[in-house]
Write a protein that holds these residues in place. Structure first.
Motif, PDB file in Angstrom:
ATOM      1  N   CYS A  39       0.831  -1.216   0.000  1.00 44.69           N
ATOM      2  CA  CYS A  39       0.000   0.000   0.000  1.00 44.69           C
ATOM      3  C   CYS A  39       0.868   1.270   0.000  1.00 44.69           C
ATOM      4  O   CYS A  39       1.727   1.434   0.869  1.00 44.69           O
ATOM      5  CB  CYS A  39      -0.898  -0.016   1.237  1.00 44.69           C
ATOM      6  N   PRO A 187      -5.769   0.688   0.001  1.00 41.72           N
ATOM      7  CA  PRO A 187      -4.667  -0.270  -0.072  1.00 41.72           C
ATOM      8  C   PRO A 187      -4.486  -0.819  -1.491  1.00 41.72           C
ATOM      9  O   PRO A 187      -5.358  -0.673  -2.329  1.00 41.72           O
ATOM     10  CB  PRO A 187      -5.127  -1.394   0.877  1.00 41.72           C
ATOM     11  N   CYS A 193      -5.047  -4.065   5.010  1.00 36.77           N
ATOM     12  CA  CYS A 193      -5.382  -3.258   6.198  1.00 36.77           C
ATOM     13  C   CYS A 193      -5.431  -4.111   7.466  1.00 36.77           C
ATOM     14  O   CYS A 193      -5.102  -3.633   8.551  1.00 36.77           O
ATOM     15  CB  CYS A 193      -6.710  -2.545   5.990  1.00 36.77           C
ATOM     16  N   CYS A 196      -2.002  -4.177   8.853  1.00 33.79           N
ATOM     17  CA  CYS A 196      -1.240  -2.926   8.763  1.00 33.79           C
ATOM     18  C   CYS A 196      -1.156  -2.197  10.104  1.00 33.79           C
ATOM     19  O   CYS A 196      -2.179  -1.895  10.718  1.00 33.79           O
ATOM     20  CB  CYS A 196      -1.914  -2.025   7.724  1.00 33.79           C
ATOM     21  N   SER A 199      -3.152   1.095  10.444  1.00 35.36           N
ATOM     22  CA  SER A 199      -4.618   1.095  10.314  1.00 35.36           C
ATOM     23  C   SER A 199      -5.262   1.911  11.442  1.00 35.36           C
ATOM     24  O   SER A 199      -6.356   2.428  11.278  1.00 35.36           O
ATOM     25  CB  SER A 199      -5.152  -0.334  10.303  1.00 35.36           C
ATOM     26  N   CYS A 202      -5.436   5.478   9.926  1.00 34.98           N
ATOM     27  CA  CYS A 202      -5.637   5.592   8.477  1.00 34.98           C
ATOM     28  C   CYS A 202      -7.106   5.780   8.076  1.00 34.98           C
ATOM     29  O   CYS A 202      -7.959   4.971   8.439  1.00 34.98           O
ATOM     30  CB  CYS A 202      -5.088   4.335   7.802  1.00 34.98           C
TER      31      CYS A 202
HETATM   32  S1  SF4 Z   1      -4.732   0.708   6.783  1.00 27.15           S
HETATM   33 FE1  SF4 Z   1      -4.294   2.426   5.409  1.00 27.15          FE
HETATM   34  S2  SF4 Z   1      -2.077   2.429   5.211  1.00 27.15           S
HETATM   35 FE2  SF4 Z   1      -2.650   0.458   6.015  1.00 27.15          FE
HETATM   36  S3  SF4 Z   1      -2.893  -0.865   4.232  1.00 27.15           S
HETATM   37 FE3  SF4 Z   1      -4.895  -0.037   4.704  1.00 27.15          FE
HETATM   38  S4  SF4 Z   1      -5.063   1.779   3.406  1.00 27.15           S
HETATM   39 FE4  SF4 Z   1      -2.898   1.254   3.514  1.00 27.15          FE
END
Ligand code: SF4
Length: 209
Positions: A39, A187, A193, A196, A199, A202
């Motif tokens: 991402c 993403p 997510c 992540c 998250s 985000c």
């Molecule tokens: S939470 Fe946000 S930064 Fe993390 S993978 Fe998902 S979209 Fe990307």
């Protein structure tokens, strides 16, 4: 037990210092191959939410993966001789996108003969080889000029290998850099997510996928 002797603290310092160094050394126009695979928002969040990035480096899953890497690299050296296995080899290549020069960097787990080797330690063997792992190896082939790469999975259920021979093209790499700069799609994969660390901050987080 001598309470002065603390292996957890040693591993903690090792990981945190390494993550700090990596963050500090990264130049403004430097892009890691892994930044192009995942991402694009993570690329920006890594610098913006530095402490979350550092904390993630001490995530036991990350450490587990790191230890598997070190272990397999050592085993390969033992079997084939340390002269025949190069490990943690760094490469970089310049590419111009929209009139600006970028340095794409990558660290290959191992090189044996004319093969690049990438080691992955998944929690499960479901759906391997993963699309983003193949993409990573295609980018390594582009970066290094090698013709052949081997993706090795070490999972609790299966040890498996896959060959990748099609390098990414200059056009694909430029498109990925454009996508990174545009922060889209974020993403890149619907499952991202869930794993992540960013998250929690985000706005693009996908819930329930
Ligand atoms: S939470 Fe946000 S930064 Fe993390 S993978 Fe998902 S979209 Fe990307």
């Amino acid at each position: 037990m001598d309470m002065e002797f603390d292996i957890i603290a040693l591993i903690y310092s090792w990981r945190i210092e390494e993550a700090k160094k990596k963050l500090e050394e990264k130049l403004e126009n430097e892009i890691y191959v892994t930044d192009l695979v995942y991402c694009p928002l993570k690329y920006y969040f890594q610098k913006k939410f530095r402490e979350i990035t550092l904390a993630e480096s001490f995530n036991p899953v990350t450490i587990y993966g790191e230890v598997v890497h070190v272990g397999i690299e050592e085993v390969l050296k033992e079997i084939l001789g340390s002269n025949n296995v190069k490990t943690e080899v760094e490469y970089e290549k310049n590419i111009e996108v929209e009139g600006k020069s970028y340095i794409v960097k990558g660290r290959v787990d191992a090189i044996i003969g004319d093969y690049l080797i990438e080691i992955k330690s998944s929690r499960s063997d479901a759906n391997i080889p993963h699309k983003h792992h193949i993409q990573q190896l295609r980018l390594y082939l582009w970066l290094t000029g090698f013709k052949k790469a081997l993706l090795l999975y070490i999972t609790p259920n299966r040890i498996s290998q896959y060959f990748v021979t099609e390098p990414a093209s200059d056009g694909e790499v430029s498109d990925l850099i454009r996508s990174l700069l545009a922060q889209s799609p974020a993403p890149r994969y619907s499952w991202e997510c869930t794993y992540c660390p960013f998250s929690i901050v985000c706005s693009n987080k996908r819930v329930g996928t």
